[in-house]
Design an enzyme around this catalytic site. Structure first.
Site, PDB file in Angstrom:
ATOM      1  N   ASP A  26      39.592  19.820 -25.896  1.00  0.00           N
ATOM      2  CA  ASP A  26      40.555  20.140 -26.948  1.00  0.00           C
ATOM      3  C   ASP A  26      41.918  20.279 -26.269  1.00  0.00           C
ATOM      4  O   ASP A  26      42.004  20.369 -25.029  1.00  0.00           O
ATOM      5  CB  ASP A  26      40.129  21.438 -27.644  1.00  0.00           C
ATOM      6  CG  ASP A  26      41.066  21.827 -28.772  1.00  0.00           C
ATOM      7  OD1 ASP A  26      41.630  20.932 -29.421  1.00  0.00           O
ATOM      8  OD2 ASP A  26      41.240  23.039 -28.988  1.00  0.00           O
ATOM      9  N   ASP A  28      45.243  22.344 -27.721  1.00  0.00           N
ATOM     10  CA  ASP A  28      45.831  23.674 -27.870  1.00  0.00           C
ATOM     11  C   ASP A  28      44.792  24.758 -27.601  1.00  0.00           C
ATOM     12  O   ASP A  28      43.704  24.755 -28.169  1.00  0.00           O
ATOM     13  CB  ASP A  28      46.394  23.843 -29.284  1.00  0.00           C
ATOM     14  CG  ASP A  28      47.520  22.864 -29.572  1.00  0.00           C
ATOM     15  OD1 ASP A  28      48.669  23.179 -29.236  1.00  0.00           O
ATOM     16  OD2 ASP A  28      47.234  21.787 -30.116  1.00  0.00           O
ATOM     17  N   ASP A 210      38.240  25.741 -27.709  1.00  0.00           N
ATOM     18  CA  ASP A 210      38.502  27.182 -27.872  1.00  0.00           C
ATOM     19  C   ASP A 210      38.393  27.684 -29.305  1.00  0.00           C
ATOM     20  O   ASP A 210      38.482  28.895 -29.532  1.00  0.00           O
ATOM     21  CB  ASP A 210      39.907  27.504 -27.370  1.00  0.00           C
ATOM     22  CG  ASP A 210      40.987  27.000 -28.330  1.00  0.00           C
ATOM     23  OD1 ASP A 210      41.017  25.775 -28.595  1.00  0.00           O
ATOM     24  OD2 ASP A 210      41.760  27.820 -28.841  1.00  0.00           O
TER      25      ASP A 210
END
Length: 261
Positions: A26, A28, A210
Site C-alpha cells: 500500500d 499511504d 495499514d
C-alpha cells in the site's frame, strides 16, 4: 501477530527459497506516513532508492496497490519498472501490464454527479477534501474538528443513499476517509489475483498494508501461502499474521531485503 523484524531470519530463509517474489505495498501509511493533505504524502528518498533497487533485483517484482488514482500514484511513486495499481486495483499499469475494470469505467458519470453533490453539502464544514479519483471518490476529513466528524458521516451517507440503494455505488471507510466506489465485486485482493495471473501464478506473494481496505489483500496472499504484513500498532480484526509498527520499519525491511544475496 509476530513482529516481522523479530522473526526476520525465518522470513529471510523463506524468501531465499523462492525463485520469484511479488512484493506489493500500500502507499499511504505504509511506504509514507499518513498526512492531512494527500498531496503532501511524498515518498522518502531512501524508500524510493530501495524500491528502485528491488525493481532491478532479479528475484523481485515490485508493485504498489493503493486507493489513490493511477495518475496520482504515478506522480508520487513513478519508478521505472514498478507495477502501479490505483483505485484499489481497478486500474493497473506496469511492464506488459495494462488493465482498467469495465464496471468502474461504466460508473464515471454517476460518480461525477455524486462528487458535485458531496462538494455542495460539505462545503461549510472545515477541513473537508472531496477528491475525485476518476473511478472512485474519497472524502478526507483528517483536518476536520472532531466534533463535526459525525456530521460528515451523516451527510455522506444521506447524499450517497439513493445511489447506494439502487445498487450503483457503495461506501467504505478507512483512516479518516469515506470512500465512494462503484458497486462492483473488486478489491485489493482481486487486484493481486489479476497481477499474479498476468505475471505467473507461481510467484510468492507478499503484501504490506495499514488500513481496512488492505484486509482483502492480506487474505489473498495468505490463502496463497504468502506473507501479509500489517503496518501500525497491533490491532484486533486484522487477518495479517505479521506486523511492522510504522513506515519507518517498512523502510528498514526494504534495506534488509537488499542485503540478501
Amino acid at each position: 501477530m509476530a513482529h516481522l523484524l523479530n522473526v526476520w531470519p525465518s522470513i529471510s530463509a523463506r524468501l531465499l527459497r523462492q525463485e520469484k517474489v511479488l512484493l506489493l505495498f500500500d502507499y499511504d501509511g505504509t511506504l509514507t506516513p499518513i498526512v492531512a493533505r494527500p498531496e503532501d504524502a511524498l515518498m522518502p528518498a531512501d524508500v524510493r532508492r530501495s524500491l528502485a533497487a528491488l525493481v532491478a533485483h532479479p528475484r523481485y517484482i515490485v508493485g504498489i496497490v493503493s486507493g489513490r488514482s493511477l495518475d496520482d500514484l504515478s506522480g508520487l511513486a513513478g519508478i521505472p519498472g514498478i507495477i502501479l495499481a490505483g483505485n484499489h486495483g481497478m486500474e493497473i499499469r506496469g511492464p506488459d501490464l495494462e488493465f482498467t475494470h469495465d464496471g468502474a469505467l461504466a460508473g464515471r458519470e454517476t460518480l461525477a454527479e455524486v462528487r458535485d453533490r458531496l462538494a455542495d453539502e460539505l462545503a461549510d464544514i472545515p477541513g473537508i477534501i472531496v477528491e475525485d479519483k476518476g473511478l472512485t471518490l474519497t472524502v478526507h476529513y483528517r483536518g476536520t474538528p472532531s466534533q463535526l466528524i459525525d456530521q460528515v458521516e451523516s451527510i455522506a451517507v444521506e447524499t450517497t443513499g439513493p445511489f447506494v440503494e439502487r445498487g450503483d455505488l457503495k461506501l467504505t471507510r478507512g483512516k479518516m476517509v469515506i470512500e465512494v466506489r462503484p458497486n462492483i465485486q473488486w478489491d485489493k485482493g482481486k487486484a493481486i489475483q489479476r497481477i499474479r495471473a498476468e505475471l505467473g501464478s507461481s510467484h510468492y506473494a507478499v503484501y504490506f498494508g495499514d488500513d481496512r481496505t488492505d484486509e482483502d489483500g492480506f487474505r489473498e496472499v495468505q490463502a496463497l501461502g504468502g506473507l501479509a504484513v500489517f503496518v501500525g500498532e497491533s490491532r484486533e480484526g486484522t487477518v495479517a499474521l505479521h506486523q511492522l509498527e510504522s513506515p519507518g520499519e517498512v523502510a528498514e525491511t526494504l534495506h534488509l531485503l537488499l542485503e540478501e544475496p
